[in-house]
Design an enzyme around this catalytic site. Structure first.
Site, PDB file in Angstrom:
ATOM      1  N   GLY A 108       0.758  -1.245   0.000  1.00 25.05           N
ATOM      2  CA  GLY A 108       0.000   0.000   0.000  1.00 25.05           C
ATOM      3  C   GLY A 108       0.784   1.287   0.000  1.00 25.05           C
ATOM      4  N   CYS A 145     -12.729   2.585 -29.187  1.00 20.21           N
ATOM      5  CA  CYS A 145     -14.039   3.179 -29.437  1.00 20.21           C
ATOM      6  C   CYS A 145     -14.816   3.336 -28.137  1.00 20.21           C
ATOM      7  CB  CYS A 145     -14.794   2.335 -30.454  1.00 20.21           C
ATOM      8  SG  CYS A 145     -13.952   2.397 -32.028  1.00 20.21           S
ATOM      9  N   TYR A 192       0.560  -2.265 -12.124  1.00 17.97           N
ATOM     10  CA  TYR A 192      -0.832  -2.176 -12.562  1.00 17.97           C
ATOM     11  C   TYR A 192      -0.927  -1.614 -13.985  1.00 17.97           C
ATOM     12  CZ  TYR A 192      -1.364  -2.698  -7.501  1.00 17.97           C
ATOM     13  OH  TYR A 192      -1.264  -3.138  -6.202  1.00 17.97           O
ATOM     14  N   ARG A 204       3.423  -1.787  -5.769  1.00 13.93           N
ATOM     15  CA  ARG A 204       3.659  -0.534  -6.491  1.00 13.93           C
ATOM     16  C   ARG A 204       5.004   0.090  -6.126  1.00 13.93           C
ATOM     17  NH1 ARG A 204      -0.816   2.703  -8.106  1.00 13.93           N
ATOM     18  NH2 ARG A 204      -2.037   1.526  -6.598  1.00 13.93           N
ATOM     19  N   GLU A 238       4.254  -6.704   1.972  1.00 15.05           N
ATOM     20  CA  GLU A 238       3.739  -7.082   0.640  1.00 15.05           C
ATOM     21  C   GLU A 238       3.731  -5.892  -0.309  1.00 15.05           C
ATOM     22  OE1 GLU A 238      -0.211  -8.451   1.493  1.00 15.05           O
ATOM     23  OE2 GLU A 238       0.447 -10.273   2.500  1.00 15.05           O
ATOM     24  N   ARG A 295      -5.259   2.584 -15.881  1.00  9.22           N
ATOM     25  CA  ARG A 295      -5.327   3.357 -14.629  1.00  9.22           C
ATOM     26  C   ARG A 295      -6.003   4.729 -14.780  1.00  9.22           C
ATOM     27  NH1 ARG A 295      -1.552   4.936 -12.053  1.00  9.22           N
ATOM     28  NH2 ARG A 295      -2.478   4.610 -10.014  1.00  9.22           N
TER      29      ARG A 295
HETATM   30  C1  LIG Z   1      -2.699  -5.299  -3.949  1.00 11.90           C
HETATM   31  C2  LIG Z   1      -2.179  -5.895  -2.713  1.00 11.90           C
HETATM   32  C3  LIG Z   1      -0.878  -5.593  -2.277  1.00 11.90           C
HETATM   33  C4  LIG Z   1       0.022  -4.620  -2.980  1.00 11.90           C
HETATM   34  O1  LIG Z   1      -0.420  -3.298  -2.871  1.00 11.90           O
HETATM   35  P1  LIG Z   1       0.534  -2.106  -3.359  1.00 11.90           P
HETATM   36  O2  LIG Z   1      -0.280  -0.900  -3.128  1.00 11.90           O
HETATM   37  O3  LIG Z   1       0.827  -2.318  -4.803  1.00 11.90           O
HETATM   38  O4  LIG Z   1       1.756  -2.148  -2.517  1.00 11.90           O
HETATM   39  C5  LIG Z   1      -0.423  -6.233  -1.141  1.00 11.90           C
HETATM   40  N1  LIG Z   1      -1.196  -7.104  -0.456  1.00 11.90           N
HETATM   41  C6  LIG Z   1      -2.442  -7.410  -0.845  1.00 11.90           C
HETATM   42  C7  LIG Z   1      -3.231  -8.369  -0.059  1.00 11.90           C
HETATM   43  C8  LIG Z   1      -2.976  -6.819  -1.979  1.00 11.90           C
HETATM   44  O5  LIG Z   1      -4.229  -7.108  -2.359  1.00 11.90           O
END
Ligand SMILES: *Cc1c(COP(=O)(O)O)cnc(C)c1O
Length: 422
Positions: A239, A346, A375, A278, A275, A314
């Site tokens: 995130g 289109c 993404y 991005r 995790e 996006r």
């Molecule tokens: C999408 C997602 C991420 C990655 O999110 P980023 O904003 O790209 O870092 C990590 N964990 C889970 C469970 C996700 O769904």
């Protein structure tokens, strides 16, 4: 920080001029910088030096096999959200022991595959999923390594479509009922309760929602400990936002994020799982496209590109901003004028930017969308009969096609016409 810079007036990926790649693979195409991927991976891992933390790259952001192989070599694990991503990450050389599996709707086939492959952790998001997993693992005579993903009910100031940690979102286990589910997980057969997980959303530019979520997790870990349920792992999700505007330094530093994690969990003796998606891949990729026409409409002037929203969704999906860089560096005194930058699809929604000030661009000129490494290709489609675009990985002065453009025959190979229509 990326490795896309102008050299002698031409935009390069590391040491490769983009027109050279365009000549070789055609446009549009995605190009990734291996140095940038590596740099971002190191920034996040080094920020956590001294903490017991493991980085599992969110492969949904960029699942290219070469990208996964590169990150796996550096030591990354993978956060996957389907059995397809799971098998793909493992095939790319990421050991199953470094794979965590997230998602609200994991099917029986997916859960049993995860158990057979022996992945590190399954992040369970509901009571029905927990009971199903218990049943499958028991039947297989194995133990499922489980973290319960809780929904901490915090609002992250990000686009609605990528906010996941509020109680009205579909993700995670309701904060209030979570303790009961941990007790259940602790007693169900086939379940090896390892920890707790959160993921509150994506492109979050402020540490405050992370702090709120982490403190809730901390509180939960401590109160469960008081009941004799010892959680060994805390999965913080992804995130962390990245800058989509080059001069905008407003995204939080990984070091500040790591310091926050230490403040919240440093004294608990837990293993942290991160995790990021991005953060690692976003600024490591460009989408390069060619100008097809410059069209004078009645009210607007349009720059019509050969890339469409099927290639980069996006802007259409999240109102996202991408910098658009002319591949040929504009003269310092070039006159800028506002253009609507659109694709050939289109649909009126096939619009990358409204009234974007751009220097003069003639048909055949190349432009690059910045921050397209996450993404981007991963969310692309073949809408309007358009082939998925090639992906290219650059290292220094070499470039390799890591996904080639399919032929029309390959694109349609899975279709068939029934006998009665022949
Ligand atoms: C999408 C997602 C991420 C990655 O999110 P980023 O904003 O790209 O870092 C990590 N964990 C889970 C469970 C996700 O769904």
């Amino acid at each position: 920080m990326d490795h896309f810079t102008y050299k002698s007036g031409i935009l390069h990926a590391e040491d490769v001029p983009l027109p050279r790649i365009a000549e070789s693979v055609g446009t549009p195409f995605y190009v990734y910088s291996s140095a940038t991927l590596e740099h971002h991976y190191r920034v996040i891992t080094e920020a956590f030096t001294g903490q017991d933390a493991h980085v599992c790259f969110a492969t949904k952001t960029n699942g290219n096999k070469a990208v996964l192989t590169l990150l796996g070599r550096l030591g990354a694990g993978a956060d996957v959200v389907s059995v397809g991503e799971m098998r793909h990450a493992i095939a790319a050389g990421i050991p199953a022991k470094r794979v965590v599996f997230s998602g609200v709707g994991k099917t029986r086939d997916e859960l049993t595959a995860a158990l057979s492959l022996g992945i590190a952790q399954i992040n369970v998001e509901s009571e029905p999923e927990l009971r199903a997993l218990s049943e499958f693992a028991s039947a297989m005579g194995t133990l499922a390594p489980v973290a319960l993903r809780i929904n901490p009910d915090v609002t992250a100031d990000t686009h609605d479509k990528i906010s996941t940690g509020r109680k009205e979102n579909k993700f995670g286990i309701d904060w209030a009922t979570a303790p009961a589910l941990f007790r259940l997980a602790n007693t169900l057969p086939g379940i090896d309760l390892k920890g707790v997980a959160v993921h509150i959303g994506s492109q979050i530019l402020d540490l405050a929602p992370f702090r709120a979520a982490f403190l809730r997790l901390r509180e939960l870990v401590l109160s469960l400990r008081g009941e004799g349920i010892a959680l060994k792992r805390v999965d913080l999700g992804g995130g962390l936002g990245v800058p989509y505007h080059r001069d905008d330094p407003s995204s939080p530093a990984p070091s500040a994020y790591a310091a926050l994690a230490k403040e919240c969990f440093g004294d608990l003796g837990v293993t942290l799982i991160l995790e990021p998606g991005r953060l690692i891949a976003g600024n490591a990729g460009l989408l390069v496209s060619r100008v097809v026409y410059v069209k004078e409409g009645a009210a607007r002037k349009f720059l019509i590109l050969d890339a469409g929203f099927n290639d980069l969704v996006r802007p259409a999906m999240y109102d996202a901003y991408h910098e658009i860089l002319p591949v040929e560096q504009p003269a310092p005194d070039a006159p800028y004028e506002p253009l609507d930058v659109v694709g050939p699809i289109c649909e009126t929604g096939d619009l990358f930017a409204r009234q974007r000030p751009l220097p003069p661009l003639a048909p055949d000129a190349l432009v690059a969308f910045a921050t397209a490494g996450a993404y981007g290709a991963a969310m692309s489609s073949t809408y309007n009969g358009r082939p998925l675009v090639p992906e290219v990985l650059v290292k220094g002065n070499r470039f390799d096609v890591v996904r080639r453009r399919p032929t029309l025959a390959e694109m349609t190979a899975l279709e068939s016409v029934p006998e009665w229509l022949k």
